[in-house]
Scaffold this motif. Sequence first.
Motif, mmCIF file in Angstrom:
data_model
loop_
_atom_site.group_PDB
_atom_site.id
_atom_site.type_symbol
_atom_site.label_atom_id
_atom_site.label_comp_id
_atom_site.label_asym_id
_atom_site.label_seq_id
_atom_site.Cartn_x
_atom_site.Cartn_y
_atom_site.Cartn_z
ATOM 1 N N TYR A 221 0.837 -1.213 0.000
ATOM 2 C CA TYR A 221 0.000 0.000 0.000
ATOM 3 C C TYR A 221 0.870 1.260 0.000
ATOM 4 N N LEU A 222 1.806 1.299 -0.949
ATOM 5 C CA LEU A 222 2.719 2.444 -1.020
ATOM 6 C C LEU A 222 2.133 3.604 -1.806
ATOM 7 N N GLU A 223 1.279 3.299 -2.785
ATOM 8 C CA GLU A 223 0.700 4.339 -3.625
ATOM 9 C C GLU A 223 -0.780 4.497 -3.337
ATOM 10 N N PRO A 224 -1.231 5.697 -2.968
ATOM 11 C CA PRO A 224 -2.656 5.891 -2.681
ATOM 12 C C PRO A 224 -3.488 5.828 -3.956
ATOM 13 N N PRO A 225 -4.767 5.514 -3.851
ATOM 14 C CA PRO A 225 -5.641 5.490 -5.034
ATOM 15 C C PRO A 225 -5.807 6.898 -5.585
ATOM 16 N N SER B 219 3.815 2.236 9.612
ATOM 17 C CA SER B 219 3.891 3.126 10.771
ATOM 18 C C SER B 219 4.275 4.537 10.345
ATOM 19 N N LYS B 220 5.231 4.630 9.454
ATOM 20 C CA LYS B 220 5.649 5.941 8.942
ATOM 21 C C LYS B 220 4.532 6.586 8.140
ATOM 22 N N ALA B 221 3.823 5.773 7.344
ATOM 23 C CA ALA B 221 2.734 6.299 6.519
ATOM 24 C C ALA B 221 1.591 6.826 7.379
ATOM 25 N N LEU B 222 1.279 6.132 8.486
ATOM 26 C CA LEU B 222 0.218 6.600 9.386
ATOM 27 C C LEU B 222 0.596 7.932 10.020
ATOM 28 N N ALA B 223 1.858 8.068 10.410
ATOM 29 C CA ALA B 223 2.319 9.335 10.987
ATOM 30 C C ALA B 223 2.230 10.458 9.963
ATOM 31 N N LEU B 224 2.593 10.144 8.728
ATOM 32 C CA LEU B 224 2.515 11.141 7.656
ATOM 33 C C LEU B 224 1.073 11.544 7.392
ATOM 34 N N THR B 225 0.175 10.553 7.364
ATOM 35 C CA THR B 225 -1.240 10.844 7.127
ATOM 36 C C THR B 225 -1.812 11.683 8.266
ATOM 37 N N ALA B 226 -1.351 11.422 9.481
ATOM 38 C CA ALA B 226 -1.832 12.190 10.636
ATOM 39 C C ALA B 226 -1.515 13.675 10.491
ATOM 40 N N ARG B 227 -0.435 13.973 9.781
ATOM 41 C CA ARG B 227 -0.077 15.385 9.562
ATOM 42 C C ARG B 227 -1.079 16.087 8.665
ATOM 43 N N SER B 228 -1.869 15.304 7.941
ATOM 44 C CA SER B 228 -2.892 15.891 7.062
ATOM 45 C C SER B 228 -4.207 16.124 7.780
ATOM 46 N N LEU B 229 -4.258 15.848 9.090
ATOM 47 C CA LEU B 229 -5.511 15.966 9.829
ATOM 48 C C LEU B 229 -6.178 17.334 9.700
ATOM 49 N N PRO B 230 -5.425 18.456 9.758
ATOM 50 C CA PRO B 230 -6.101 19.754 9.592
ATOM 51 C C PRO B 230 -6.852 19.861 8.273
ATOM 52 N N SER B 231 -6.270 19.316 7.203
ATOM 53 C CA SER B 231 -6.941 19.347 5.898
ATOM 54 C C SER B 231 -8.172 18.457 5.904
ATOM 55 N N ILE B 232 -8.040 17.282 6.537
ATOM 56 C CA ILE B 232 -9.167 16.360 6.609
ATOM 57 C C ILE B 232 -10.311 16.972 7.404
#
Length: 508
Positions: free
Chosen positions: A29-33, A227-240
């Motif tokens: 799951y390296l590349e998002p849809p 684990s790294k990807a989840l941390a990175l996605t968490a940084r997008s929380l303000p946008s979400i």
Amino acid sequence: MEFSSRARQRHARLAGDRREQYPHSLQFYLEPPTESISLVEFESFAIDRLRLLKVVENLGVSYVRNSDAYKTKLESELRKLKFPYRALAEDDYEARRKDHISHFILRLAYCQSEDLRRWFLQQEMDLFRYRFNELTDTLMQKFLEHVNLSFEAIGEDLKNQLANELSASTPGFTLSKVKEQTFYKVGLADAVDLFRARRVFIKDGFAFVPFKEIDVIVLNNYRTKLSKALALTARSLPSIQSDERLQPLLNHLSHSYVGPDYSVQKNTGKISLEQIDALSVKSFPLCMRQLHRALRESHHLRHGGRMQYGLFLKGIGLTLEQALEFWKKEFIRGKVDADKFDKGYAYSIRHNYGKEGKRTDYTPYSCMKIIMSNPPSQGDYHGCPFRHSDPELLKQKLQSYKIPPSGIAQVLELVKGMHYQLACQKYFELTHDVDDIGFSLNHPNQYFTESQKLLNGGREPKKEFNNSGNFQQKNNSQESINSSSTLTSSNDKADTELEGLEAYFTED
């Protein structure tokens, strides 16, 4: 991908223009849809994967991982929910697409707190482990090449030269088995788990790993990436959180319950007020037993407790009239007089039954909602005792309820592993003297219903008339998914699309 012409779009997909996206049934799951999907598909994919991960969690505690029973039950669930379970099958493109998209949807929902990230990571790891170990040796090799983990296989000469060391350092490997097995030269950083467990031969900064142990390397690599990807996605929380399309959906998913809808009161009026004390001991889950006891002792509950317990009582069958009588009798035994109750507290009870305000017929809280939202503070009694109680206090409470020491130890071990619903499931088994309840526990009202079935030989609770002699029956038919859910899709939303989701998974 646009959905304006669904028939043409589906034909194009099946024609093979996107099959190259999923050359394997397994991925990191390296590349998002990058395609746009309908809200209907977004909802159904996410809920199906959540169901699957709940099954993975339950099986991981109930069975030995990779045992025949574990694998049989998990494959059955994968088939039922239409996720990939066969490697390189010709006809599973749709399953692979669903697997890919649903993973990223739940990644968005479960990146929002440390507890959620930890739970999601563990279940995804267990699912990946099962699917990887189901691959044949040839397909494993192809997959390793696909994810750039094609480690160098050592030559026969070197293997023969190191045969004694490899046999001595690799548990279960005789000299003859060493000669049959392919060994890989792997950097020590990639094989740290095997090194700690003393399961590999180390020389010159490299681990010599047999092919049968390569899954440990792959899983470690996957864990690091996810684990790294989840941390990175968490940084997008303000946008979400600023996205009005996504935030309600994702918030609900992270607290989601995917079982029967207990707002449909099949037992309305079948429970009398006189039965509640006895039922609280026999058939209430620990969270509701705790609330009932606190109410009887202090003659009051704060708002969080009244909401959690009041909706539970509504779900087991108390009518509005019974609820008003129940709460009023208890409160006026404390510091609240009848006039104050009628003016203040009665409104919120009628509100829960959909008779005030927005006329919303509120649904009882699921385990996930109780565990994940509104933690109790000093003086509160709501929440999940397995999640929110100090372990020593929980132990004392279980002892007071005559749970045997061995059972308490099992419960506390599950709590330590943050398997709170499974701890409650174990509490059910201990209080009902059964070895295996045969279902996954996800809702306090499910606990009550299953307890009553067991105690009454499969029968529903005996019909009771309330003190006024009135009996009400409410005949509703609703979907099994929680009716109050913001995820419930209607036909007029079927063509609504979600676009640009990949932006949330990439760095700015």
